[in-house]
Design a protein around this motif. Structure first.
Motif, short mmCIF file in Angstrom:
data_model
loop_
_atom_site.label_atom_id
_atom_site.label_comp_id
_atom_site.label_asym_id
_atom_site.label_seq_id
_atom_site.Cartn_x
_atom_site.Cartn_y
_atom_site.Cartn_z
N ALA A 80 0.84 -1.20 0.00
CA ALA A 80 0.00 0.00 0.00
C ALA A 80 0.88 1.25 0.00
CB ALA A 80 -0.93 0.00 1.20
N ILE A 81 1.90 1.26 0.86
CA ILE A 81 2.81 2.40 0.94
C ILE A 81 3.50 2.63 -0.40
CG2 ILE A 81 4.96 3.21 2.01
CD1 ILE A 81 3.96 1.64 4.58
N ALA A 82 3.81 1.56 -1.11
CA ALA A 82 4.54 1.65 -2.39
C ALA A 82 3.61 1.70 -3.60
CB ALA A 82 5.49 0.46 -2.50
N THR A 83 2.33 1.95 -3.40
CA THR A 83 1.37 1.94 -4.50
C THR A 83 1.82 2.77 -5.69
OG1 THR A 83 -0.53 1.53 -3.06
CG2 THR A 83 -1.01 2.58 -5.16
N ASP A 84 2.18 4.01 -5.46
CA ASP A 84 2.56 4.89 -6.57
C ASP A 84 3.87 4.45 -7.22
OD1 ASP A 84 0.27 6.37 -6.07
OD2 ASP A 84 1.33 7.90 -4.92
N GLU A 85 4.81 4.05 -6.42
CA GLU A 85 6.11 3.57 -6.93
C GLU A 85 5.93 2.33 -7.80
OE1 GLU A 85 10.19 3.57 -7.59
OE2 GLU A 85 9.07 5.10 -6.52
N LEU A 86 5.03 1.43 -7.39
CA LEU A 86 4.79 0.20 -8.15
C LEU A 86 4.05 0.46 -9.46
CD1 LEU A 86 3.91 -2.22 -5.25
CD2 LEU A 86 5.88 -2.38 -6.79
N ARG A 118 13.85 4.11 -0.40
CA ARG A 118 14.58 4.08 -1.67
C ARG A 118 13.71 3.36 -2.70
NH1 ARG A 118 19.87 0.94 -3.54
NH2 ARG A 118 20.18 2.06 -5.48
N GLY A 119 13.60 3.95 -3.86
CA GLY A 119 12.83 3.35 -4.94
C GLY A 119 13.47 3.67 -6.26
N GLY A 121 13.70 1.78 -8.99
CA GLY A 121 14.14 0.65 -9.80
C GLY A 121 13.31 -0.57 -9.51
N LYS A 122 13.92 -1.73 -9.62
CA LYS A 122 13.21 -2.98 -9.35
C LYS A 122 13.10 -3.27 -7.86
CE LYS A 122 13.95 -5.42 -13.62
NZ LYS A 122 14.12 -6.73 -14.20
N THR A 123 13.98 -2.68 -7.05
CA THR A 123 13.98 -2.93 -5.62
C THR A 123 13.50 -1.69 -4.88
OG1 THR A 123 15.85 -4.42 -5.96
CG2 THR A 123 15.37 -3.79 -3.70
N ILE A 124 12.51 -1.87 -4.01
CA ILE A 124 11.90 -0.75 -3.29
C ILE A 124 12.03 -1.03 -1.79
CG2 ILE A 124 9.76 0.53 -2.91
CD1 ILE A 124 8.88 -0.68 -5.72
N PHE A 125 12.57 -0.06 -1.06
CA PHE A 125 12.77 -0.17 0.38
C PHE A 125 11.71 0.66 1.09
CE2 PHE A 125 16.68 -1.11 -1.72
CZ PHE A 125 17.32 -2.06 -0.94
N VAL A 126 11.07 0.06 2.08
CA VAL A 126 9.95 0.70 2.78
C VAL A 126 10.16 0.58 4.29
CG1 VAL A 126 7.44 0.63 3.15
CG2 VAL A 126 8.37 0.10 0.89
#
Length: 150
Positions: A80-86, A118-119, A121-126
């Motif tokens: 959910a937190i990464a919705t926009d990034e994904l 950090r976002g 790319g393919k790896t997203i840190f939350v």
């Protein structure tokens, strides 16, 4: 009960009534559906909050929320937190870690908020925090791996 949008990895639905009217939730993950239901929505500041109402089935033998339930909810909140990034891409959890800070009682409103550290790319840190009726219950960090579309 809800309005639904089909995606390649589940069904995004919006609650139309009840306590979580207007909140989104995913259908298509049997474990998450059975564990929750968990909901999320965008806040006015653009961030996302996830939430659910604690029920007796979420409790452990001591009468407080089971740690596994908190971690399952943290995993939901990562996405959910990464919705926009994904941006609609499918992804998987590579790592999830949590520190238990306090207990959550039956009937509590359980919420998760956080940020992408950090976002791009393919790896997203939350990282984030889960509260029960506003009191800290779990701090968590996670790493999400975006999957290549086939």
């Amino acid at each position: 009960m809800s309005e639904a949008v089909e995606t390649s990895y589940g069904q995004l639905s919006v609650m139309e009534n009840g306590e979580f009217a207007g909140w989104r939730y995913w259908q298509g993950d049997p474990f998450e559906t059975r564990s929750g239901p968990f909901y999320y929505r965008r806040e006015e500041d653009g961030s996302y909050v996830s939430a659910f109402r604690a029920e007796p089935r979420h409790m452990n033998g001591g009468g407080f929320m089971h740690g596994g339930c908190l971690l399952t909810f943290a995993d939901f909140a990562l996405f959910a937190i990464a919705t926009d990034e994904l941006n609609g891409d499918h992804a998987v959890t590579l790592n999830l870690a949590g520190d238990f800070l306090g207990s959550v009682a039956d009937g509590a409103l359980v919420e998760a908020r956080g940020e992408i550290t950090r976002g791009g790319g393919k790896t997203i840190f939350v990282r984030g925090i889960i509260t029960g009726d506003g009191k800290p219950a779990l701090s968590f960090t996670g790493i999400i791996r975006r999957l290549t579309r086939r």
